[in-house]
Enzyme design. Structure first.
Site, PDB file in Angstrom:
ATOM      1  N   ALA A 295       5.525  24.689 -22.510  1.00 48.36           N
ATOM      2  CA  ALA A 295       6.308  23.744 -21.932  1.00 48.36           C
ATOM      3  C   ALA A 295       7.538  24.663 -20.586  1.00 48.36           C
ATOM      4  CB  ALA A 295       7.636  24.407 -23.075  1.00 48.36           C
ATOM      5  N   GLU A 299       3.109  19.603 -15.486  1.00 48.53           N
ATOM      6  CA  GLU A 299       2.417  18.615 -16.258  1.00 48.53           C
ATOM      7  C   GLU A 299       2.958  17.153 -15.935  1.00 48.53           C
ATOM      8  OE1 GLU A 299       3.690  18.344 -20.062  1.00 48.53           O
ATOM      9  OE2 GLU A 299       3.747  19.775 -18.654  1.00 48.53           O
ATOM     10  N   ASP A 341      10.227 -12.270  11.783  1.00 43.00           N
ATOM     11  CA  ASP A 341      10.363 -13.513  12.261  1.00 43.00           C
ATOM     12  C   ASP A 341      11.626 -14.302  11.956  1.00 43.00           C
ATOM     13  OD1 ASP A 341       7.253 -13.211  13.126  1.00 43.00           O
ATOM     14  OD2 ASP A 341       6.976 -13.275  10.788  1.00 43.00           O
ATOM     15  N   ASP A 609       3.528 -14.161   9.175  1.00 46.89           N
ATOM     16  CA  ASP A 609       3.051 -14.841   8.389  1.00 46.89           C
ATOM     17  C   ASP A 609       1.619 -15.171   8.448  1.00 46.89           C
ATOM     18  OD1 ASP A 609       3.369 -16.284  10.660  1.00 46.89           O
ATOM     19  OD2 ASP A 609       5.198 -17.580   9.158  1.00 46.89           O
ATOM     20  N   ASP A 613      -1.528 -11.614  12.429  1.00 47.21           N
ATOM     21  CA  ASP A 613       0.513 -10.748  11.959  1.00 47.21           C
ATOM     22  C   ASP A 613      -0.808  -9.895  11.227  1.00 47.21           C
ATOM     23  OD1 ASP A 613       2.076 -12.577  13.223  1.00 47.21           O
ATOM     24  OD2 ASP A 613       2.801 -13.249  12.170  1.00 47.21           O
ATOM     25  N   ASP A 707      11.199  15.719 -21.063  1.00 47.37           N
ATOM     26  CA  ASP A 707      10.525  14.929 -20.834  1.00 47.37           C
ATOM     27  C   ASP A 707      10.395  13.499 -20.937  1.00 47.37           C
ATOM     28  OD1 ASP A 707       8.275  16.805 -19.924  1.00 47.37           O
ATOM     29  OD2 ASP A 707       6.712  16.034 -21.866  1.00 47.37           O
TER      30      ASP A 707
END
Length: 872
Positions: A295, A299, A341, A609, A613, A707
């Site tokens: 417990a 992990e 741009d 684009d 670039d 968990d």
């Protein structure tokens, strides 16, 4: 390199595709290169040869994933605990443990599969498409559905999706460095016929999967797909490679390894002290130690981080921001500068011709614009290509010209594609016995190649400036005729020859209105401490006009690429501080801007684009490529792809990035607070000579609820009020900073105090071990629910957040409450879970303690909130 062959049809017994004339390729491949394959034939071949993709790792079945999870060390530890229960205790205890093991394994597997599915969905969204000719219609087909025999169109900025033999080429060049190691683009010529034994690096009439077209255009017949390609044969199986961990994932994995030893130490210390001080039974203490180890070992932390990042990235994709690299999600919340741009990102990207100069020459301008053009319109008027090129085609049609007829009237001999260095595009057509050259490009780039006197050039520049002041994007047009024989028989001009001694024709101005949402998005960025820079190739006056309209700072000058070139490196920081608009820039300037900003410890997002670039996109903290108008090369280099090319989407992504990072901190803070509290609660009674407060089966069930909350409930937490009024987080600030550690220990302290007080009071009152452990178990489950609710925000009290804004957490909290009521009230569960029913006084003690232990955090938020309010 292997010798490429058609998977379906061999070209000849001793010859290969590169050794065949272009005219024979379609015949041997069984396809008409003018019409392409039919849809039925393409589907038949797809079923026959399979998808056009490299070999993928076979995905595990759900059963195999569960089996793998059961082999994890912590699950094996729990299995061992279950076996010991069966040997030392009752069979029902062992069965309960095994039930919990299966449940935990299912939870873990489903969480991991959610993350994997999210990443797989993102990968599918970002898969490139390929322009292909099917039944005489040009369509965009997913790259994996390309088959041998397909006729594909090649364009600058596109990735080549399969190995193919060229049948047409116009100024074509491809980057084949991934295959050949050559850094210089390979020139391509469809008319070449090469020897059989020609090495791959010299096959100028072939293109290969994984390479990128850097200029020109052409048509090619696909001859190999998937694992039959050169890329497949050289075993560059990129899709089998596991993506690298992000810095945060690496840091949390390292932290988890460090905390493991601490958790194991306490898991040994608590039972050892129980035997030595509390004189507890050895068997019971061994089981308690094993359960505590299970417990308290953290992990889950790497899984929590992967889940939050992956599912957050999937949520971003639903808002048109497709994440290709999880590290981009980490960086989003820390962005301080966005270099964007203009065209299509800040504007609507629907160019329309507004004005011509001189007006009398408008038809000549439109003629050049129609044939010096890479765009196309389908029968429904839908366009494919650069918006400015589409605007020229539409304007030509409106003027009564037929662009297709103009292109058919004279054969195209060669083309010199637009690039950011020349800022021009030119085409060469055969016209009677001469060659005609048409050129379009930026005003300065075209005028410098024209035979025009100073006065004429000045007049043209004045006309261009007048258009630019009105916010129009201006391009210039020129032409010339090369008499037959002046270059020699059948000789074509070089780029330099074609683009020199031109005759200036005129100018065209195009209107591209700002996006309505751009101004609000930029204002939101300013409020969030994010500066927006416009980096464009347009005229400075046009750039400043658009910048003023959308709220970008125009108090400083608009610096051009030439201005930047003239600046010494020492003056760049001052220039970047005063200027927010950069015009007439090249991708090289954009790269230097990104590097300079990062050198000032800014976290930079940059949009792009084009092919050129790619370096700036790769160098930025977050590269953002345009999905609608961007090239494949740009999309491959970026961390995020905008499906709608919209600046407002970037700001939504930044907001989502801040939410994700906040939620990650909340989940980890809650998770570690619970671990610290559990160890402390287990240790104190033993030091006081009392039995441990939880039965081993109870500890295992507590881990299950922890968990679920950390890995699922916190992921769904919405944005806090004022999220985009905060400055960006400092990326140099460690994840486990002082505030984080303070929150962990503050949360742990409240839960520890509440549960310990309940347990010790009931134990020392003489009520018995069962009542004391049941009370501690109930206090823990209720207390860690209230702790989770309080840790939903660092700043905002729970009532201000709203109880119903995170429904998934409410479902989890309700399940925990129902479970503890059933565990205490149902006789059948009492025996299994080592619980008993509690008296009214005991319930009042439990509820009172956990409310005080959890809500002191909320009380502190109210106090801080009103203290700052009074101080203001």
């Amino acid at each position: 390199m292997h010798e490429e062959t058609h998977p379906v049809t061999q070209p000849a017994a001793t010859r290969h595709w590169h050794a065949l004339p272009a005219a024979e390729v379609g015949i041997i491949a069984g396809v008409d290169t003018a019409t392409g394959l039919s849809s039925n034939e393409a589907n038949r071949l797809l079923n026959e040869v399979g998808p056009n993709r490299l070999r993928e790792v076979r995905r595990k079945s759900l059963f195999a994933a569960i089996v793998d999870e059961l082999r994890e060390p912590l699950i094996l530890l729990l299995l061992f605990t279950g076996v010991l229960y069966g040997v030392w205790g009752r069979p029902v205890d062992a069965l309960t443990i095994f039930f919990v093991i299966v449940t935990l394994a299912l939870v873990e597997v489903m969480n991991e599969r959610r993350a994997v599915n999210a990443i797989a969905a993102l990968r599918q969204m970002s898969e490139p498409t390929t322009p292909v000719l099917r039944s005489s219609q040009r369509i965009e087909a997913p790259a994996e559905r390309i088959v041998p025999g397909d006729v594909i169109a090649l364009e600058a900025g596109r990735l080549v999706s399969a190995d193919a033999r060229l049948v047409q080429s116009y100024g074509l060049a491809a980057d084949e460095s991934a295959l050949t190691g050559e850094s210089v683009p390979a020139e391509k010529d469809a008319d070449q016929v090469l020897p059989d034994e020609c090495p791959l690096s010299e096959r100028s009439n072939m293109v290969y999967a994984g390479s990128a077209v850097v200029r020109g255009r052409g048509l090619a017949v696909v001859v190999a797909t998937g694992m039959a390609t050169e890329l497949g044969h050289t075993a560059q199986l990129a899709r089998e490679a596991r993506p690298g961990r992000t810095p945060l994932q690496k840091a949390m994995r390292q932290l988890s390894k460090s905390l493991v030893w601490l958790a194991l130490g306490f898991s040994v210390l608590v039972p050892l002290l129980g035997v030595l001080i509390g004189r507890q039974p050895l068997q019971q203490m061994v089981l308690t130690g094993l359960s505590l180890a299970f417990a308290t070992i953290p992990e889950e932390m790497p899984i929590i981080i992967t889940m939050v990042l992956a599912l957050g990235a999937y949520r971003l994709s639903r808002q048109n921001a497709i994440v290709k690299k999880l590290q981009a999600v980490e960086n989003l919340g820390a962005v301080t500068v966005i270099a964007t741009d203009k065209t299509g990102t800040l504007t609507e990207n629907r160019m329309a011709l507004s004005r011509c100069y001189p007006e009398a020459w408008s038809n000549a301008i439109l003629h050049i614009g129609a044939v010096c053009n890479d765009a196309s319109l389908d029968l429904l008027g839908r366009g494919k290509g650069d918006p400015l090129d589409l605007a020229l085609i539409r304007a030509a049609k409106d003027a009564g010209l037929d662009p297709d007829a103009l292109c058919r009237a004279d054969p195209l001999r060669t083309e010199f594609t637009f690039d950011s260095r020349r800022k021009r595009m030119s085409v060469v057509y055969r016209r009677d016995e001469a060659l005609w050259v048409g050129v379009k490009g930026s005003v300065e780039a075209v005028l410098e190649r024209c035979d025009i006197d100073t006065a004429g050039s000045a007049v043209a520049m004045l006309a261009a400036d007048a258009m630019a002041r009105d916010g129009l994007r201006v391009i210039a047009f020129a032409e010339k005729t090369i008499p037959g024989g002046s270059l020699g028989h059948a000789q074509l001009p070089t780029q330099e020859q074609a683009e020199s001694h031109l005759e200036f024709v005129g100018l065209a101005g195009f209107h591209d209105p700002p996006r309505p949402e751009a101004r609000a998005a930029i204002a939101a960025g300013n409020a969030a401490g994010i500066r927006t820079l416009m980096v464009t190739g347009d005229h400075p006056l046009t750039a400043m006009s658009i910048a003023r309209a959308i709220g970008i700072d125009t108090n400083g000058p608009a610096l051009t690429g030439a201005d930047l070139d003239a600046l010494p490196p020492a003056e760049w920081p001052a220039a970047l501080a005063r200027a927010s608009v950069f015009a007439r820039t090249t991708p090289e300037h954009k790269l230097r801007l990104v590097e300079a900003l990062r050198g000032q410890s800014q976290v930079v997002a940059v949009t792009g684009d084009g092919v050129n670039d790619a370096p700036a996109l790769a160098a930025a903290d977050i590269g953002i490529a345009m999905g609608a108008t961007g090239t494949d090369v740009a999309r491959e280099s970026a961390g995020i792809v905008l499906a709608d090319d919209n600046f407002a989407t970037i700001m939504r992504a930044v907001a989502e990035g801040r939410v994700l990072f906040d939620n990650l901190r909340k989940a980890v803070r809650y998770y570690l607070a619970c671990k610290v509290a559990l160890v402390s609660i287990s240790l104190l009674p033993v030091l006081l000579g009392a039995p441990t407060p939880f039965a081993p089966i109870q500890i295992i069930l507590m881990e299950l609820f922890m968990d679920l909350a950390a890995a699922a409930a916190f992921v769904a937490e919405p944005a806090e009020p004022g999220l985009m009024q905060r400055p960006p987080r400092d990326p140099r600030r460690p994840f486990m900073d002082r505030d984080m550690l303070g929150g962990i220990f503050a949360g742990a302290a409240g839960l520890f105090a509440a549960v310990s007080a309940v347990y010790l009071l009931i134990w020392f009152s003489g009520a018995g071990l069962a009542a004391a452990q049941t009370s501690a178990f109930a206090a823990w489950l209720l207390g860690h629910v209230l702790l989770a609710l309080n840790l939903r925000s660092d700043r905002a009290p729970l009532l201000r957040l709203g109880l119903f804004t995170n429904r998934l957490m409410l479902v989890w909290a309700g399940a925990a409450v129902v479970f503890i009521l059933a565990a205490t009230l149902a006789p059948q569960l009492n025996d299994v879970l080592m619980t008993r029913s509690l008296s009214l006084q005991q319930w009042m003690l439990v509820i009172g303690a956990v409310v005080i232990g959890a809500f002191w955090i909320d009380a502190r938020k109210w106090f801080v909130r009103y203290r700052y309010k009074d101080a203001a």
